[in-house]
Each structure stands twice: as structure tokens, then as C-alpha cells.
Design a protein around this motif. Structure first.
Motif, PDB file in Angstrom:
ATOM      1  N   LYS A 214       0.718  -1.264  -0.080  1.00 54.45           N
ATOM      2  CA  LYS A 214       0.153   0.123   0.012  1.00 54.45           C
ATOM      3  C   LYS A 214       0.821   1.161   0.021  1.00 54.45           C
ATOM      4  O   LYS A 214       0.569   2.249  -0.858  1.00 54.45           O
ATOM      5  N   GLN A 215       1.861   1.284   0.841  1.00 53.92           N
ATOM      6  CA  GLN A 215       2.951   2.394   1.093  1.00 53.92           C
ATOM      7  C   GLN A 215       3.611   2.475  -0.432  1.00 53.92           C
ATOM      8  O   GLN A 215       3.855   3.752  -0.786  1.00 53.92           O
ATOM      9  N   ILE A 216       3.826   1.504  -1.089  1.00 51.85           N
ATOM     10  CA  ILE A 216       4.705   1.570  -2.348  1.00 51.85           C
ATOM     11  C   ILE A 216       3.667   2.269  -3.227  1.00 51.85           C
ATOM     12  O   ILE A 216       3.865   3.395  -4.001  1.00 51.85           O
ATOM     13  N   PHE A 217       2.448   1.909  -3.438  1.00 55.81           N
ATOM     14  CA  PHE A 217       1.574   2.318  -4.310  1.00 55.81           C
ATOM     15  C   PHE A 217       1.336   4.058  -3.988  1.00 55.81           C
ATOM     16  O   PHE A 217       1.300   4.564  -4.991  1.00 55.81           O
ATOM     17  N   LEU A 218       1.089   4.224  -2.783  1.00 52.15           N
ATOM     18  CA  LEU A 218       0.739   5.489  -2.431  1.00 52.15           C
ATOM     19  C   LEU A 218       2.062   6.463  -3.050  1.00 52.15           C
ATOM     20  O   LEU A 218       1.974   7.477  -3.506  1.00 52.15           O
ATOM     21  N   TYR A 219       3.253   5.875  -2.513  1.00 53.66           N
ATOM     22  CA  TYR A 219       4.540   6.527  -3.210  1.00 53.66           C
ATOM     23  C   TYR A 219       4.359   7.058  -4.496  1.00 53.66           C
ATOM     24  O   TYR A 219       4.696   8.194  -4.817  1.00 53.66           O
ATOM     25  N   TYR A 220       4.213   6.133  -5.273  1.00 53.70           N
ATOM     26  CA  TYR A 220       4.177   6.334  -6.956  1.00 53.70           C
ATOM     27  C   TYR A 220       3.064   7.081  -7.311  1.00 53.70           C
ATOM     28  O   TYR A 220       3.022   8.186  -8.100  1.00 53.70           O
TER      29      TYR A 220
END
Lengths: 304, 431
Positions: free
Chosen positions: B259-265
Motif C-alpha cells: 500500500k505504501q509503495i503504491f501511495l508513493y508512486y
């Protein structure tokens, strides 16, 4: 009716303190045309200095409360004046010829610095002192509610009145006041005519800080509590007072302070205290939008 | 004359020490703390006081001794940073591989902090910085209430997501547009004010917004804030364990960090979009008009520009990106409360723009990384605790340094630390 009378007294007391801070805003704005955003934090700092000195004198030297307060007040005026002198020297003096928002941004930085400096050195929580001079004069009695006037409130209003009269005299009649008014009209011309502009501006900051220190000490005396975030909201309210009274005008600043104090206490009484800050901030916005020269100020003409 | 210079430096240093001693006398030498009876008692801290005095003496002495040689005329020194055209693309490549590299290096558990705190949080501030840069850096309107628009975006998402049942893809532009609408409404009456008055009124409006958020319990739940609103999903696939989640759909093992990686992108793409918009707008007549307005408003009016509309677009567009950032903030935290939108938040974003050198995109990004990242990094350094004591909190020192940095910027490099803020086109410029 009793409640109204009591709130009138409280409002005038609070307004006197705002008025004293507002004089500092209005004098600085008058002379170099900058909003001294850090002035509220200078007020907070002065209250802290007074608090520490008061504790020092009563606890370590064993002085009685009354003389200790007077000594703390005077010493706080001197030390706060030194602070504002240093602040002007470090943060504002070089910026007088810079682009117009530069002094304001610098002042915001200074305000952030001062608030956090006190937080770091003294901690973020409330500092309260035991109440002093609690004698009151009953104005009405026997009604639904006893209206009282405390000695402290009389002192605060009397000090404000006396200081306003003194500084009115200084600005109108002394060489310093003449130099200030000359710098206000045209700093370059004043410099050509032999007025030391840097010294005059520095003295203006020193006087403003001394008055803020009086306000800070009286605030501590009246409310008995101060914390490091206390500079911001009273600062903005005092600026509101300066704007409402007409920025650049000394009696206007005190008049504006009294009005803001009354609006705030009356709003708190009749509409609840949740939104009393909204009342003060709205007055600020409305005054600036519709009446930027205030009640007693001169209209501001933008020069090319 | 070295001897003469030495004496003069000594005198200067003596005065500086006296001033510093006066400034720090009660406030550093003593600390008031409540004792067992809840009465304030003084704790002396004289060693700290003497350290301050000694530091002032040394600094002033060295400064006066070295710069006191007035036989050497001071040449005006305007050092420009070398142009580094490859820096932008390099940063982009780094940002693209950053979360994957961190996960590969540290494993999904340890990488969470690096992606979330250092990645997403800093990128949100970069987005905020680029948004405020349109208002402050390009158009020259000092907005001290930027956190209000940020709050509008965050609360818009937190309130509308459960109420309407819409996903965040639908709500993201809504948050931005609502904030832009607020920017328009607040901006409309105040834009004819002169610069510093405008700044103060935006501050007043932002405080009003915050007080309303605190007190309007029915809708905003006051200080407690809002939480429990729907979180992020990957085009309809929620980040949950189980067969209906994102991980199962793509046949991956479930990990919280996805989830954090998606939010990052997501934040990265939106921030780059904001960057693109302001870079393109600078070349359009509107952007030219902003810069002209910043340099000289009266000249603009004399040339027949509609200053009110030009200011309004700058104000509303800046607010739009704050609204987007607010929505992302709500998604990252899963929780919004008025304490996140105080004046010091506005001051921090303003400091990012000011330190980045208003008008420079890369400068703002570097300033955001530095101001937000450095204090988070300081928190990690445990040895600082052993030096400064157990309750050393770098977050307190962050704002202290931010304040000093703003003062120093205005005094020494008012046009920006990282780059110089020059108008995009200039009459008589030779290219």
C-alpha cells in the motif's frame, strides 16, 4: 446588567494589554512600513523573563511579592528592549532596501524562532504563578451578581493610560519623536538632514519592546499563567488592534486595543467562548478589506 | 596592523558577549518547572549560560579578526550555482527506483519506515512546496494560510469518502477543486490589498478555518478528528489480505508495504504533474503575467493586465494543489485532526518555498527534502540523546532552525539558496 458591567471591566483590562502591544506594531509600521510579525512573540518572551525574574527575586532573594514585581517589571523592560534591539540588528536592518516582502518573511522566521526558542529552553507547558494582589472593590452588591473591580485591573488601566500619555509626549514634543516622524515621512531625506536613521529605528524597536514587556508583565499579573505558544494569538489580536485603530497612530492603537478587548470579552459572554478568536480574526479581515486606514489613520497612498 | 586588528576584534567580541549575556540571562540561566506542590521552582543552568557567552565571544572575535582587514576592498560576490541539467533526470530515476531498491535492500518490514516517512511524507511536502510556489514564488503573493487549503483537502476526503461511497480516484479531483474554490472565495475580497496586508488576512482566514474545524463538533469531531474513512485501493483492489485483495489478485504474497509503495508512486506522479503544470504555465501568457506581477504590480496595471484575475488564478491553483496534497495526507495517515493544520505548518511550507528560492522547482524540492528529511533523520540518531539528554526532541529544534534559516535567507540570499530567482524573460537579456 451586572454581567455586562463586569465584562466591560474585564474587556477594558484585556484591551489595555492589547493596546500596549499594539503600540509596538504601530510605531514600527509607521517608521519602516513593515509588519513586525515577531512582536507578539517578543511580548511572550517578556512575560517569561518577568516570570523568571519574579521567581528569582522571591525565592532566592526572599523579596516580598510587591517590590519583586516592580523590579521584575523594570528589569524585564530592559532585557526585552535588548532582545528587540538585537532582533532589529540581526533580522531587519539589512532588509530595509530589499524587496517589500523580505522584512515580513524575516519577521515570520524570527517569530518561529522565538516561540520555539522559549519552548526549547523553558518547555512547552503552562507556567503559572500563585495569584497576587487579590483585593477587589465591590462596585455593586446585593444584586444577582457582585460586580468587582480588582486592584490589578485598576493598575493595568492606569499604567496603560500613563504610558500612552508619556509616549504621546515623546513622539510629539521631543527631538527623538521629531526624528521618528521625519523618518516616517522620508527616511532618505531625514538622513540627508542629519537624522541618524539607524539609531532612530533601533530606538523605536527598543521602545516598542519596553511597552510589550510592560504588557507581558501585567498579563502575567492579571492571568497568572503564560506558555510559549502565547505569543501568536495575542500578537495577531494586538496587530488587529493596531490596524483597527489606524496603523501609525498611537492613540488609535490603544483605542483599537480597547475595542478588540471589549469585542472579545463580550463575544465570549454572549455567544460562547468557542468562537471568540474568530470574532477578533474577522475584525482583522473586515478592517483590512473595507477600511485599511482604520479609525484614526491616514489613508495609505502607494508610491511608484 | 595585526595588533590593532586584534584589539578591535577583542573589543567587538566583548560587546557581543555582553549582549548575548543580557539576552540569555534569565531565560537560559534558569528554567522554571513545577515542583511537587505544583509551584514553579527555578532550576539553575549556569554552565549552559557560560557556554553561550563563550560561543558568542569566540564567533564574534574570529569574525571580526578575519573580516576586519579593511585594506582589502570587498568585491561584490554574486556566486551562481553551476547549471546542472542532468540533475533533474537523475533525481527522477532515483525517485522511481527508490522504494523498490529499499525493499530489495532491507526487506519489506524494515523498508516500511523508509518508504512511508522518508518517501511519502517528503513527497507530500514537495507537492505542497510546488503548489505554494505558484502563489508565492511565481505570483509573489505571500500566503500565510496555506495550511487551510491543505486542511480543506484532507477534510473533504475524510468527510466525503464515507458519505458518498466514492473511491479516492473520484474524490481526488473533488478535493483539489474544493480547495481551489475556497482559495477563490478567500482570495476574491483580499486580492486588492497590498502585499503584507494580504499575508496577514490569509493568516486570519486560516486561523478561522482551524477554529471552525476544532469547534464544529457535529461534522468534524473537534480535536479528536476523523478516522475510519476508507483507505487506498489499487483501481478497486483493496490492500487487504485474503482472496479479494491486491496481493491475491496478482498472485503475490500479502505485505503491508504494498500500500505504501503504491501511495508513493501516486504522490510522485501527482507531484510531477504539479511540477509540469507550473513549468508549462510559466511559458504561457498567464505565467508571464504572474512573474510580471511579482516584479512590479503598478507597471502591470499600467500595461492593461487584469491583475485581479491573474492573482485569483495563482491563488486558486496554489490552493488546488494543497487540496490534492491534503487528500493524500488523509490517505497516508488514515486520520485527520485540526492539530495538523496550524500556523507552524503554513510556516514550514512557506520556509520550504523561501529556502528553495521561490520560483525554482528543483530548489523547492531540495528544501523540502532537507527540512522534512533532516529532522526525521535526526530523530533516528540515538547518540544525540546521549549527548543532549533523554528528552531531546529534534522536532522542537527543527522549527527553531527553520526560523533562523528564514531570517538568514532573507538577509544573505533573498533570491534563493539553491538557485537564483530570475524572471523567465528579461528585457535586454543577451542569450
Amino acid at each position: 446588567m451586572e454581567i455586562f458591567l463586569q465584562q466591560l471591566i474585564n474587556g477594558v483590562t484585556l484591551g489595555s494589554i492589547y493596546g500596549l502591544i499594539a503600540i509596538g506594531y504601530t510605531m514600527v509600521f509607521g517608521i519602516i512600513g513593515m509588519v513586525n510579525f515577531a512582536h507578539g512573540d517578543v511580548f511572550m518572551l517578556s512575560a517569561f523573563i518577568a516570570l523568571l525574574l519574579l521567581l528569582l527575586l522571591t525565592q532566592m532573594l526572599g523579596l516580598a511579592a510587591a517590590p519583586a514585581f516592580v523590579v521584575a517589571l523594570v528589569a524585564s523592560m530592559a532585557l526585552t528592549a535588548l532582545w528587540n534591539f538585537a532582533i532589529e540588528r540581526v533580522a531587519y536592518r539589512r532588509l530595509r532596501g530589499s524587496f517589500r516582502l523580505a522584512p515580513l518573511i524575516s519577521a515570520i522566521g524570527m517569530s518561529t524562532f522565538l516561540a520555539n526558542f522559549v519552548t526549547v529552553t523553558q518547555g512547552p507547558n503552562n507556567k503559572s504563578i500563585p495569584p497576587m494582589w487579590d483585593q477587589v472593590i465591590a462596585i455593586t452588591s446585593g444584586g444577582a451578581y457582585d460586580v468587582t473591580l480588582s486592584y490589578k485591573q485598576i493598575l493595568i488601566v492606569a499604567v496603560t493610560g500613563a504610558l500612552l500619555a508619556a509616549f504621546w509626549f515623546v513622539v510629539q514634543k521631543t527631538p527623538l519623536g521629531r526624528a521618528q516622524r521625519a523618518c516616517e515621512q522620508d527616511a532618505k531625506m531625514a538622513a540627508l538632514l542629519g537624522v541618524d536613521v539607524n539609531r532612530t529605528v533601533a530606538l523605536t524597536f527598543v521602545i516598542g519592546a519596553a511597552l510589550a514587556a510592560v504588557a507581558g508583565s501585567l498579563y502575567l499579573l492579571q492571568y497568572g499563567v503564560v506558555k510559549s505558544s502565547d505569543g501568536f494569538v495575542p500578537g495577531v489580536k494586538a496587530f488587529t488592534a493596531a490596524v483597527l485603530g489606524g496603523i501609525g497612530s498611537l492613540p488609535g492603537a490603544v483605542l483599537g486595543g480597547l475595542l478588540i478587548g471589549l469585542i472579545e470579552t463580550m463575544w465570549g459572554q454572549y455567544f460562547g467562548s468557542d468562537y471568540k478568536d474568530v470574532a477578533a480574526f474577522s475584525v482583522l479581515a473586515i478592517t483590512l478589506i473595507f477600511m485599511p486606514s482604520g479609525l484614526m489613520g491616514r489613508p495609505d497612498v502607494e508610491k511608484v | 596592523m595585526p595588533a590593532e586588528r586584534f584589539v578591535r576584534a577583542l573589543r567587538e567580541a566583548g560587546w557581543a558577549t555582553l549582549v548575548v549575556a543580557g539576552l540569555s540571562f534569565p531565560i537560559i540561566a534558569y528554567r522554571a518547572e513545577p515542583d511537587f506542590n505544583n509551584l514553579l521552582a527555578l532550576q539553575p543552568r549556569w554552565p549552559l549560560f557560560w557556554q553561550f557567552c563563550a560561543a558568542a565571544f569566540l564567533l564574534r572575535f574570529l569574525l571580526a579578526f578575519w573580516s576586519g582587514d579593511e585594506t582589502k576592498a570587498k568585491a561584490p560576490r554574486e556566486k551562481n550555482w553551476p547549471k546542472l541539467p542532468w540533475l533533474g533526470p537523475l533525481a527522477l530515476v532515483f525517485l522511481t527506483i527508490y522504494p523498490l531498491a529499499v525493499v530489495a535492500l532491507l526487506g519489506p518490514q524494515a523498508a516500511l519506515k523508509w518508504v512511508d516517512t522518508y518517501g511519502v511524507q517528503i513527497l507530500i511536502y514537495v507537492l505542497l512546496g510546488w503548489g505554494l510556489n505558484i502563489t508565492v514564488g511565481l505570483a509573489g503573493l505571500l500566503d500565510l494560510g496555506y495550511a487551510a487549503f491543505y486542511a480543506v483537502g484532507a477534510y473533504a476526503y475524510a468527510l466525503l469518502a464515507p458519505a458518498t461511497g466514492l473511491g479516492f480516484w473520484a474524490l481526488l479531483p473533488v478535493c483539489g477543486l474544493l480547495a481551489a474554490f475556497w482559495g477563490f472565495c478567500i482570495g476574491f475580497p483580499i486580492l486588492r490589498l497590498r502585499g503584507d496586508y494580504l499575508a496577514i488576512v490569509t493568516l486570519a482566514f486560516a486561523e478561522i478555518v482551524r477554529i471552525v474545524l476544532i469547534n464544529w463538533d457535529v461534522v468534524t469531531h473537534g480535536e479528536a478528528g476523523l478516522f475510519g474513512f476508507p483507505g487506498l485501493n489499487f483501481f478497486g483492489l483493496p490492500f487487504i489480505p485474503g482472496p479479494r485483495g491486491f496481493a491475491a489478485h496478482f498472485g503475490l504474497p500479502f505485505q503491508g508495504i504494498q500500500k505504501q509503495i503504491f501511495l508513493y508512486y501516486l504522490v510522485l506522479v501527482l507531484a510531477l504533474l504539479a511540477n509540469l503544470v507550473s513549468l508549462r504555465l510559466r511559458r504561457l501568457p498567464l505565467g508571464r503575467a504572474w512573474e510580471a506581477l511579482r516584479e512590479d504590480e503598478i507597471a502591470c496595471r499600467a500595461l492593461g493586465l487584469d491583475t485581479r484575475n491573474i492573482k485569483l488564478t495563482a491563488f486558486a491553483l496554489g490552493a488546488f494543489f494543497a487540496g490534492i496534497a491534503g487528500c493524500l495526507f488523509a490517505l497516508r495517515q488514515g486520520f485527520v485532526s485540526p492539530s495538523a493544520f496550524t500556523f507552524s505548518e503554513s510556516a514550514l511550507i512557506l520556509a520550504i518555498v523561501v529556502l528553495g528560492g521561490g520560483g525554482s522547482q528543483l530548489g523547492v524540492a531540495v528544501a523540502a527534502v532537507f527540512l522534512v528529511g533532516a529532522s526525521e533523520l535526526l530523530r533516528e540518531l540515538t547518540f544525540l540523546k546521549s549527548v543532549f539528554g533523554e528528552n531531546f526532541d529534534p522536532a522542537q529544534y527543527r522549527m527553531l532552525l527553520v526560523g533562523l534559516a528564514m531570517v538568514a535567507m532573507m538577509n544573505f540570499r533573498p533570491r534563493g539558496l539553491v538557485s537564483t530567482r530570475a524572471p523567465t524573460i528579461k528585457l535586454g537579456a543577451t542569450s
